[in-house]
Write a protein that holds these residues in place. Structure first.
Motif, PDB file in Angstrom:
ATOM      1  N   HIS A   1      -0.057   2.459 -15.009  1.00 15.02           N
ATOM      2  CA  HIS A   1      -0.004   1.997 -13.622  1.00 15.02           C
ATOM      3  C   HIS A   1      -1.377   1.559 -13.116  1.00 15.02           C
ATOM      4  N   ARG A   2      -2.241   1.136 -14.053  1.00 16.75           N
ATOM      5  CA  ARG A   2      -3.622   0.775 -13.699  1.00 16.75           C
ATOM      6  C   ARG A   2      -3.681  -0.295 -12.606  1.00 16.75           C
ATOM      7  N   ASP A   3      -2.815  -1.275 -12.650  1.00 15.81           N
ATOM      8  CA  ASP A   3      -2.878  -2.398 -11.709  1.00 15.81           C
ATOM      9  C   ASP A   3      -1.870  -2.290 -10.565  1.00 15.81           C
ATOM     10  N   LEU A   4      -1.191  -1.157 -10.470  1.00 14.46           N
ATOM     11  CA  LEU A   4      -0.170  -0.999  -9.444  1.00 14.46           C
ATOM     12  C   LEU A   4      -0.798  -0.947  -8.056  1.00 14.46           C
ATOM     13  N   ARG A   5      -0.133  -1.573  -7.117  1.00 19.58           N
ATOM     14  CA  ARG A   5      -0.577  -1.560  -5.724  1.00 19.58           C
ATOM     15  C   ARG A   5       0.584  -1.114  -4.829  1.00 19.58           C
ATOM     16  N   VAL A   6       0.234  -0.510  -3.696  1.00 13.95           N
ATOM     17  CA  VAL A   6       1.219   0.005  -2.755  1.00 13.95           C
ATOM     18  C   VAL A   6       0.926  -0.537  -1.363  1.00 13.95           C
ATOM     19  N   ARG A   7       1.967  -0.967  -0.679  1.00 15.68           N
ATOM     20  CA  ARG A   7       1.819  -1.437   0.700  1.00 15.68           C
ATOM     21  C   ARG A   7       1.758  -0.241   1.642  1.00 15.68           C
ATOM     22  N   ILE A   8       0.790  -0.263   2.555  1.00 15.19           N
ATOM     23  CA  ILE A   8       0.603   0.866   3.465  1.00 15.19           C
ATOM     24  C   ILE A   8       0.857   0.483   4.919  1.00 15.19           C
ATOM     25  N   ASP A   9       1.336  -0.754   5.168  1.00 14.15           N
ATOM     26  CA  ASP A   9       1.691  -1.132   6.530  1.00 14.15           C
ATOM     27  C   ASP A   9       3.055  -0.556   6.872  1.00 14.15           C
ATOM     28  N   ALA A  10       3.484  -0.756   8.086  1.00  9.16           N
ATOM     29  CA  ALA A  10       4.779  -0.232   8.533  1.00  9.16           C
ATOM     30  C   ALA A  10       5.789  -1.357   8.595  1.00  9.16           C
ATOM     31  N   GLY A  11       7.059  -1.008   8.447  1.00  3.15           N
ATOM     32  CA  GLY A  11       8.090  -2.034   8.542  1.00  3.15           C
ATOM     33  C   GLY A  11       9.450  -1.493   8.192  1.00  3.15           C
ATOM     34  N   ALA A  12      10.473  -2.070   8.810  1.00  4.62           N
ATOM     35  CA  ALA A  12      11.838  -1.663   8.496  1.00  4.62           C
ATOM     36  C   ALA A  12      12.154  -1.918   7.035  1.00  4.62           C
ATOM     37  N   ASP A  13      11.625  -3.005   6.501  1.00  2.67           N
ATOM     38  CA  ASP A  13      11.893  -3.349   5.106  1.00  2.67           C
ATOM     39  C   ASP A  13      11.160  -2.437   4.126  1.00  2.67           C
ATOM     40  N   LEU A  14      10.260  -1.607   4.639  1.00  4.87           N
ATOM     41  CA  LEU A  14       9.495  -0.684   3.801  1.00  4.87           C
ATOM     42  C   LEU A  14      10.036   0.744   3.874  1.00  4.87           C
ATOM     43  N   GLY A  15      11.157   0.922   4.548  1.00  3.74           N
ATOM     44  CA  GLY A  15      11.781   2.242   4.616  1.00  3.74           C
ATOM     45  C   GLY A  15      11.500   3.012   5.886  1.00  3.74           C
ATOM     46  N   ASP A  16      10.901   2.363   6.892  1.00  2.00           N
ATOM     47  CA  ASP A  16      10.537   3.075   8.122  1.00  2.00           C
ATOM     48  C   ASP A  16      11.614   3.055   9.194  1.00  2.00           C
ATOM     49  N   ALA A  17      12.693   2.308   8.971  1.00  2.00           N
ATOM     50  CA  ALA A  17      13.765   2.241   9.971  1.00  2.00           C
ATOM     51  C   ALA A  17      14.683   3.444   9.818  1.00  2.00           C
ATOM     52  N   VAL A  18      14.186   4.607  10.246  1.00  2.29           N
ATOM     53  CA  VAL A  18      14.937   5.857  10.143  1.00  2.29           C
ATOM     54  C   VAL A  18      14.906   6.566  11.491  1.00  2.29           C
ATOM     55  N   MET A  19      15.984   7.244  11.795  1.00  2.00           N
ATOM     56  CA  MET A  19      16.112   7.952  13.069  1.00  2.00           C
ATOM     57  C   MET A  19      15.276   9.229  13.092  1.00  2.00           C
TER      58      MET A  19
ATOM     59  N   ASP B   1      -6.353   9.650  -3.809  1.00  2.00           N
ATOM     60  CA  ASP B   1      -6.823  11.021  -3.561  1.00  2.00           C
ATOM     61  C   ASP B   1      -6.240  11.557  -2.258  1.00  2.00           C
ATOM     62  N   GLU B   2      -6.194  10.697  -1.237  1.00  2.00           N
ATOM     63  CA  GLU B   2      -5.618  11.104   0.045  1.00  2.00           C
ATOM     64  C   GLU B   2      -4.134  11.421  -0.097  1.00  2.00           C
ATOM     65  N   ILE B   3      -3.420  10.579  -0.846  1.00  2.00           N
ATOM     66  CA  ILE B   3      -1.993  10.803  -1.067  1.00  2.00           C
ATOM     67  C   ILE B   3      -1.761  12.113  -1.803  1.00  2.00           C
ATOM     68  N   ALA B   4      -2.570  12.397  -2.812  1.00  2.00           N
ATOM     69  CA  ALA B   4      -2.421  13.644  -3.570  1.00  2.00           C
ATOM     70  C   ALA B   4      -2.587  14.851  -2.655  1.00  2.00           C
TER      71      ALA B   4
ATOM     72  N   LEU C   1       4.281  13.658   7.236  1.00  2.00           N
ATOM     73  CA  LEU C   1       3.936  13.641   5.815  1.00  2.00           C
ATOM     74  C   LEU C   1       5.031  13.051   4.950  1.00  2.00           C
ATOM     75  N   SER C   2       6.289  13.360   5.268  1.00  5.36           N
ATOM     76  CA  SER C   2       7.384  12.901   4.415  1.00  5.36           C
ATOM     77  C   SER C   2       7.498  11.379   4.406  1.00  5.36           C
ATOM     78  N   LEU C   3       6.997  10.715   5.457  1.00  6.53           N
ATOM     79  CA  LEU C   3       6.936   9.259   5.470  1.00  6.53           C
ATOM     80  C   LEU C   3       5.610   8.757   4.914  1.00  6.53           C
ATOM     81  N   ALA C   4       4.532   9.464   5.247  1.00  6.17           N
ATOM     82  CA  ALA C   4       3.199   9.010   4.862  1.00  6.17           C
ATOM     83  C   ALA C   4       2.989   8.988   3.351  1.00  6.17           C
ATOM     84  N   ILE C   5       3.738   9.808   2.610  1.00  2.00           N
ATOM     85  CA  ILE C   5       3.518   9.883   1.170  1.00  2.00           C
ATOM     86  C   ILE C   5       4.351   8.870   0.388  1.00  2.00           C
TER      87      ILE C   5
END
Length: 239
Positions: A12-30, A138-141, A87-91
């Protein structure tokens, strides 16, 4: 579908993760899972409610974001409109995995099918060119460790609530400025009357066991319900 894998600095050396917010990123939760050790941070922004899933005896704690399925009133286009992110969303898209044998220290796993997995040069890198963890990873860990520890300790907290019958059913019907109504049903809150009736010895034991502070934080968080209604009315007024 999910695709969990143990995070690996080579694979996973070149893997990148999006850290912005969005419904399409899984944030549209009650609502999102929270743990007692996090209640102090949660209570200043979100109501904390408790829920027992059908067919289960165990309760979970939830940070409430809206009044209907898929509604997150803290999600404003691509912006997270709160100073704290549970935390459950931030990770996400990470999770704690265990060795195949079952026991042993937790490992950082990642869901490779999660929408936060970035394409191309978007997002934040997990490893640098030398295969070392980036500050973001490191922050995620650290957050994963906090959430895992809090989740493991939560069983004792809920056992204490059960021992003293400190959870009561809660429902709420909200009439909004446009005349529509929304109902919250199936939740529980701390029974403040029964808490006040506990004797000093019992309160002292709850304090010694670390349960009294999150109980108070859960009670304090209920003041955020009116703020959540105001957010809903503002969203309706804004179209």
């Amino acid at each position: 579908m999910t695709q969990h894998a143990a995070l690996d600095s080579n694979a996973h050396r070149d893997l990148r993760v999006r850290i912005d917010a969005g419904a399409d990123l899984g944030d549209a939760v009650m609502a999102a899972l929270t743990v007692p050790s996090e209640f102090r941070s949660i209570q200043g922004h979100f109501p904390i409610l408790f829920r027992r899933e059908a067919g289960h005896d165990d309760f979970t704690a939830l940070a409430l974001f809206g009044f209907e399925s898929g509604e997150n009133l803290f999600l404003d286009d691509r912006h997270w409109d709160a100073r704290y992110r549970p935390l459950s969303l931030a990770i996400q898209p990470f999770l704690v995995g265990r060795p195949a044998a079952g026991d042993g220290p937790g490992q950082v796993h990642i869901d490779l099918a999660h929408p936060r997995i970035a394409a191309g040069d978007d997002g934040v890198r997990l490893f640098d060119a030398d295969g070392m963890a980036t500050p973001y990873l490191d922050e995620i860990a650290g957050k994963l460790g906090d959430l895992d520890e809090g989740y493991r300790a939560s069983s004792a907290f809920f056992a204490a609530l059960g021992d003293h019958d400190l959870l009561e059913p809660f429902s709420l019907e909200v009439t909004l400025d446009d005349g529509s109504t929304h109902s919250l049903v199936g939740f529980h809150i701390i029974d403040e009357g029964k808490l006040r009736a506990l004797d000093a010895e019992t309160l002292g034991r709850l304090h010694e066991d670390g349960h009294l502070m999150p109980i108070f934080m859960a009670l304090a968080s209920l003041s955020q319900l009116s703020a959540l209604v105001a957010r809903k009315n503002g969203r309706l007024a804004g179209g």
